[in-house]
Design an enzyme around this catalytic site. Sequence first.
Site, PDB file in Angstrom:
ATOM      1  N   GLU A  19       0.240  12.666  -4.775  1.00  0.00           N
ATOM      2  CA  GLU A  19      -0.025  11.519  -5.643  1.00  0.00           C
ATOM      3  C   GLU A  19      -1.433  10.994  -5.342  1.00  0.00           C
ATOM      4  OE1 GLU A  19       1.730   6.976  -5.916  1.00  0.00           O
ATOM      5  OE2 GLU A  19       2.242   8.230  -4.206  1.00  0.00           O
ATOM      6  N   ASP A  60     -10.067   4.426   1.222  1.00  0.00           N
ATOM      7  CA  ASP A  60      -9.490   4.351   2.560  1.00  0.00           C
ATOM      8  C   ASP A  60      -9.879   3.029   3.214  1.00  0.00           C
ATOM      9  OD1 ASP A  60     -11.931   4.701   4.143  1.00  0.00           O
ATOM     10  OD2 ASP A  60     -11.809   6.833   3.716  1.00  0.00           O
ATOM     11  N   ASP A  96      -1.462   9.999  13.966  1.00  0.00           N
ATOM     12  CA  ASP A  96      -2.876   9.796  13.644  1.00  0.00           C
ATOM     13  C   ASP A  96      -3.080   8.617  12.693  1.00  0.00           C
ATOM     14  OD1 ASP A  96      -5.513  10.494  14.105  1.00  0.00           O
ATOM     15  OD2 ASP A  96      -5.586  11.970  12.491  1.00  0.00           O
TER      16      ASP A  96
END
Length: 192
Positions: A43, A50, A90
């Site tokens: 998606e 970000d 992460d």
Amino acid sequence: MVPSEVAIMLKLRDKSIYSDGKAAPVALLDWYDIGREILLVMERPIPCEDLFHYIDTKGGTLQEEEAKIIMTQLIHTAIDLEDRNIFHQDIKTDNILIQSHSNTPQARLIDFGVSCLAEKDSILRGFSGTPINAPPEAFKGFCSPGSTTVWQLGVVLYETLHYRGDFSTMDFLEGDLMIDSELSEGKKSSFS
């Protein structure tokens, strides 16, 4: 054999993780095994960027209220992942998308490439996330999903509230990182 990232993304298709108040993972739409590579069709939320770049567009730091909204979503998602025995490994500003289609930012967690299935109290040999953000125990050759996730969320919080706040675990351990003196007392205690 299904690659671990695909298996984890398929496990995250459950709609309960996409409820309000969570940093829902970006959905896996399809995947293909093309020999030596796996192609993931994901998606793409629009508009988004970000968190690293989002912070930069806000002048290098976020207001405490906005950071609180984003962190609350990330914490709810971390709890949900832990309940599903998924260890992201992460969590960092580069792996969090911010959808900016409304007045309230919506965080979305991405990049499950080094994630694995593990119970929160298990001990794993080594650490597969970004080395500069590694929890202190990773330097001794092990990590635990619960404590590593808490550490990484703390790193994200630090980087949202500190101007050009590139966090380094080694700098922190050596005492070279300071908490911004202009933060509210409540936010300062979050780092203690």
